[in-house]
Motif scaffolding. Structure first.
Motif, PDB file in Angstrom:
ATOM      1  N   TRP A 117      37.796  86.622  21.844  1.00 33.96           N
ATOM      2  CA  TRP A 117      38.483  85.421  22.308  1.00 33.96           C
ATOM      3  C   TRP A 117      39.985  85.541  22.086  1.00 33.96           C
ATOM      4  O   TRP A 117      40.784  85.234  22.981  1.00 33.96           O
ATOM      5  N   LEU A 118      40.386  85.997  20.892  1.00 36.34           N
ATOM      6  CA  LEU A 118      41.810  86.109  20.564  1.00 36.34           C
ATOM      7  C   LEU A 118      42.519  87.130  21.448  1.00 36.34           C
ATOM      8  O   LEU A 118      43.595  86.853  21.989  1.00 36.34           O
ATOM      9  N   VAL A 119      41.920  88.302  21.624  1.00 38.00           N
ATOM     10  CA  VAL A 119      42.539  89.332  22.455  1.00 38.00           C
ATOM     11  C   VAL A 119      42.622  88.871  23.913  1.00 38.00           C
ATOM     12  O   VAL A 119      43.636  89.072  24.577  1.00 38.00           O
ATOM     13  N   ASN A 120      41.573  88.223  24.402  1.00 37.86           N
ATOM     14  CA  ASN A 120      41.611  87.717  25.777  1.00 37.86           C
ATOM     15  C   ASN A 120      42.651  86.615  25.926  1.00 37.86           C
ATOM     16  O   ASN A 120      43.367  86.554  26.930  1.00 37.86           O
ATOM     17  N   TRP A 121      42.744  85.748  24.936  1.00 42.90           N
ATOM     18  CA  TRP A 121      43.728  84.672  24.984  1.00 42.90           C
ATOM     19  C   TRP A 121      45.143  85.254  25.044  1.00 42.90           C
ATOM     20  O   TRP A 121      45.959  84.831  25.854  1.00 42.90           O
ATOM     21  N   LEU A 122      45.411  86.238  24.180  1.00 43.56           N
ATOM     22  CA  LEU A 122      46.728  86.870  24.185  1.00 43.56           C
ATOM     23  C   LEU A 122      46.985  87.631  25.486  1.00 43.56           C
ATOM     24  O   LEU A 122      48.091  87.583  26.038  1.00 43.56           O
ATOM     25  N   ALA A 123      45.990  88.333  25.983  1.00 43.13           N
ATOM     26  CA  ALA A 123      46.172  89.141  27.192  1.00 43.13           C
ATOM     27  C   ALA A 123      46.409  88.268  28.422  1.00 43.13           C
ATOM     28  O   ALA A 123      47.340  88.523  29.197  1.00 43.13           O
TER      29      ALA A 123
ATOM     30  N   ILE B  83      35.150  86.332  25.112  1.00 43.15           N
ATOM     31  CA  ILE B  83      35.896  86.372  26.375  1.00 43.15           C
ATOM     32  C   ILE B  83      35.384  85.308  27.328  1.00 43.15           C
ATOM     33  O   ILE B  83      36.169  84.628  28.006  1.00 43.15           O
ATOM     34  N   LEU B  84      34.066  85.139  27.379  1.00 45.13           N
ATOM     35  CA  LEU B  84      33.481  84.131  28.262  1.00 45.13           C
ATOM     36  C   LEU B  84      33.957  82.734  27.902  1.00 45.13           C
ATOM     37  O   LEU B  84      34.293  81.938  28.791  1.00 45.13           O
ATOM     38  N   VAL B  85      34.026  82.443  26.612  1.00 45.50           N
ATOM     39  CA  VAL B  85      34.490  81.113  26.174  1.00 45.50           C
ATOM     40  C   VAL B  85      35.915  80.865  26.649  1.00 45.50           C
ATOM     41  O   VAL B  85      36.237  79.788  27.159  1.00 45.50           O
ATOM     42  N   ASP B  86      36.787  81.866  26.507  1.00 47.07           N
ATOM     43  CA  ASP B  86      38.169  81.690  26.944  1.00 47.07           C
ATOM     44  C   ASP B  86      38.264  81.610  28.463  1.00 47.07           C
ATOM     45  O   ASP B  86      39.070  80.849  28.998  1.00 47.07           O
ATOM     46  N   GLN B  87      37.442  82.377  29.174  1.00 48.37           N
ATOM     47  CA  GLN B  87      37.490  82.354  30.635  1.00 48.37           C
ATOM     48  C   GLN B  87      36.977  81.033  31.201  1.00 48.37           C
ATOM     49  O   GLN B  87      37.475  80.568  32.224  1.00 48.37           O
TER      50      GLN B  87
ATOM     51  N   ALA C 200      37.414  78.179  29.835  1.00 49.35           N
ATOM     52  CA  ALA C 200      38.523  77.246  29.660  1.00 49.35           C
ATOM     53  C   ALA C 200      39.587  77.430  30.731  1.00 49.35           C
ATOM     54  O   ALA C 200      40.324  76.490  31.047  1.00 49.35           O
ATOM     55  N   LEU C 201      39.671  78.612  31.338  1.00 45.32           N
ATOM     56  CA  LEU C 201      40.672  78.883  32.368  1.00 45.32           C
ATOM     57  C   LEU C 201      40.193  78.564  33.783  1.00 45.32           C
ATOM     58  O   LEU C 201      40.952  78.736  34.730  1.00 45.32           O
ATOM     59  N   LEU C 202      38.959  78.130  33.944  1.00 46.23           N
ATOM     60  CA  LEU C 202      38.439  77.862  35.288  1.00 46.23           C
ATOM     61  C   LEU C 202      39.220  76.772  36.018  1.00 46.23           C
ATOM     62  O   LEU C 202      39.339  76.811  37.234  1.00 46.23           O
ATOM     63  N   SER C 203      39.760  75.826  35.282  1.00 47.54           N
ATOM     64  CA  SER C 203      40.530  74.766  35.938  1.00 47.54           C
ATOM     65  C   SER C 203      41.871  75.273  36.452  1.00 47.54           C
ATOM     66  O   SER C 203      42.451  74.692  37.361  1.00 47.54           O
ATOM     67  N   VAL C 204      42.369  76.373  35.899  1.00 42.28           N
ATOM     68  CA  VAL C 204      43.661  76.926  36.284  1.00 42.28           C
ATOM     69  C   VAL C 204      43.526  77.924  37.429  1.00 42.28           C
ATOM     70  O   VAL C 204      44.355  77.975  38.327  1.00 42.28           O
TER      71      VAL C 204
ATOM     72  N   SER D 104      40.592  80.295  40.024  1.00 47.14           N
ATOM     73  CA  SER D 104      39.234  80.252  40.557  1.00 47.14           C
ATOM     74  C   SER D 104      38.497  81.583  40.443  1.00 47.14           C
ATOM     75  O   SER D 104      37.379  81.698  40.919  1.00 47.14           O
ATOM     76  N   ALA D 105      39.083  82.591  39.834  1.00 46.67           N
ATOM     77  CA  ALA D 105      38.430  83.895  39.730  1.00 46.67           C
ATOM     78  C   ALA D 105      37.265  83.814  38.742  1.00 46.67           C
ATOM     79  O   ALA D 105      37.460  83.519  37.571  1.00 46.67           O
ATOM     80  N   THR D 106      36.058  84.038  39.237  1.00 43.13           N
ATOM     81  CA  THR D 106      34.886  83.986  38.374  1.00 43.13           C
ATOM     82  C   THR D 106      34.334  85.379  38.082  1.00 43.13           C
ATOM     83  O   THR D 106      33.292  85.505  37.460  1.00 43.13           O
ATOM     84  N   GLY D 107      35.027  86.432  38.540  1.00 46.63           N
ATOM     85  CA  GLY D 107      34.577  87.798  38.287  1.00 46.63           C
ATOM     86  C   GLY D 107      34.402  88.113  36.815  1.00 46.63           C
ATOM     87  O   GLY D 107      33.358  88.643  36.402  1.00 46.63           O
ATOM     88  N   PRO D 108      35.410  87.798  35.973  1.00 46.22           N
ATOM     89  CA  PRO D 108      35.241  88.066  34.540  1.00 46.22           C
ATOM     90  C   PRO D 108      34.100  87.263  33.917  1.00 46.22           C
ATOM     91  O   PRO D 108      33.478  87.720  32.965  1.00 46.22           O
ATOM     92  N   LEU D 109      33.805  86.084  34.467  1.00 42.06           N
ATOM     93  CA  LEU D 109      32.706  85.290  33.928  1.00 42.06           C
ATOM     94  C   LEU D 109      31.371  85.993  34.130  1.00 42.06           C
ATOM     95  O   LEU D 109      30.572  86.125  33.205  1.00 42.06           O
ATOM     96  N   TRP D 110      31.114  86.431  35.364  1.00 39.76           N
ATOM     97  CA  TRP D 110      29.842  87.091  35.654  1.00 39.76           C
ATOM     98  C   TRP D 110      29.745  88.435  34.941  1.00 39.76           C
ATOM     99  O   TRP D 110      28.679  88.806  34.462  1.00 39.76           O
ATOM    100  N   GLY D 111      30.849  89.158  34.877  1.00 40.79           N
ATOM    101  CA  GLY D 111      30.847  90.431  34.161  1.00 40.79           C
ATOM    102  C   GLY D 111      30.555  90.249  32.684  1.00 40.79           C
ATOM    103  O   GLY D 111      29.763  90.994  32.097  1.00 40.79           O
ATOM    104  N   SER D 112      31.194  89.247  32.078  1.00 43.22           N
ATOM    105  CA  SER D 112      30.942  88.977  30.659  1.00 43.22           C
ATOM    106  C   SER D 112      29.500  88.547  30.425  1.00 43.22           C
ATOM    107  O   SER D 112      28.877  88.971  29.452  1.00 43.22           O
ATOM    108  N   ALA D 113      28.976  87.728  31.322  1.00 41.33           N
ATOM    109  CA  ALA D 113      27.585  87.282  31.179  1.00 41.33           C
ATOM    110  C   ALA D 113      26.615  88.464  31.287  1.00 41.33           C
ATOM    111  O   ALA D 113      25.645  88.565  30.522  1.00 41.33           O
ATOM    112  N   ALA D 114      26.878  89.374  32.220  1.00 41.61           N
ATOM    113  CA  ALA D 114      26.007  90.545  32.381  1.00 41.61           C
ATOM    114  C   ALA D 114      26.083  91.449  31.153  1.00 41.61           C
ATOM    115  O   ALA D 114      25.055  91.949  30.673  1.00 41.61           O
ATOM    116  N   LEU D 115      27.278  91.641  30.625  1.00 42.73           N
ATOM    117  CA  LEU D 115      27.428  92.490  29.439  1.00 42.73           C
ATOM    118  C   LEU D 115      26.864  91.818  28.191  1.00 42.73           C
ATOM    119  O   LEU D 115      26.374  92.496  27.281  1.00 42.73           O
TER     120      LEU D 115
END
Length: 161
Positions: free
Chosen positions: A21-27, A100-104, A106-110, A112-123
């Motif tokens: 979460w922290l690394v994704n938030w910073l990135a 990463i999923l938790v941070d992503q 939170a960014l859905l309102s900003v 619309s890219a859901t690619g990282p969401l599905w990738g994180s869920a699959a992993l």
């Protein structure tokens, strides 16, 4: 050798989740991409799971009475270590991608890219399967209490093959 402890698996998952979460938030706040593994890493995950199951099946067959040839104690020990490493790697992957999923989410309102969401869920699913396979194969390596443990070098009180 000691058994896997759920507390350690949970701790590894929680620490990895916070770090993810922290690394994704910073990135993402600094214009970098999402630090997830590519979906092709699921092929590697599947390969690790398959190898762990193949070696675990060999130990299980011997444990269930297929004693046509002696069980190599090094193979049994390596299988046990592989099973435990598989579980810990699964906990690490599950935690990292859950953070990463938790941070992503939170960014859905900003954006619309859901690619990282599905990738994180699959992993995350791959990590859960790795944990389950690690626990199951570790159980394959356990010698039943009524067995004397003959043929398995290094088994303390008949605990592991």
């Amino acid at each position: 050798m000691s058994t896997l402890r759920f507390r350690w698996l949970a701790l590894v998952g929680l620490v990895a989740g916070f770090a993810g979460w922290l690394v994704n938030w910073l990135a993402t706040r600094n214009g970098f991409g999402t630090p997830t593994l590519p979906l092709t890493s699921l092929v590697t995950t599947a390969l690790i799971i398959a190898i762990t199951l193949v070696f675990g099946r060999r130990v299980l067959r011997w444990r269930n009475g297929d004693h046509d040839r002696p069980l190599d104690p090094i193979l049994a020990t390596r299988t046990l270590v592989l099973a435990q490493a598989c579980a810990y790697a699964g906990a690490l992957s599950l935690g990292w991608h859950a953070g990463i999923l938790v941070d992503q989410v939170a960014l859905l309102s900003v954006r619309s890219a859901t690619g990282p969401l599905w990738g994180s869920a699959a992993l995350m699913a791959g990590g859960i399967i790795m944990i389950m396979v690690g626990l199951v194969v570790e159980d394959f390596c356990r010698i039943p209490p009524d067995d004397d443990g003959s043929g398995a070098a290094g088994s303390s009180e008949g605990e592991y093959a």
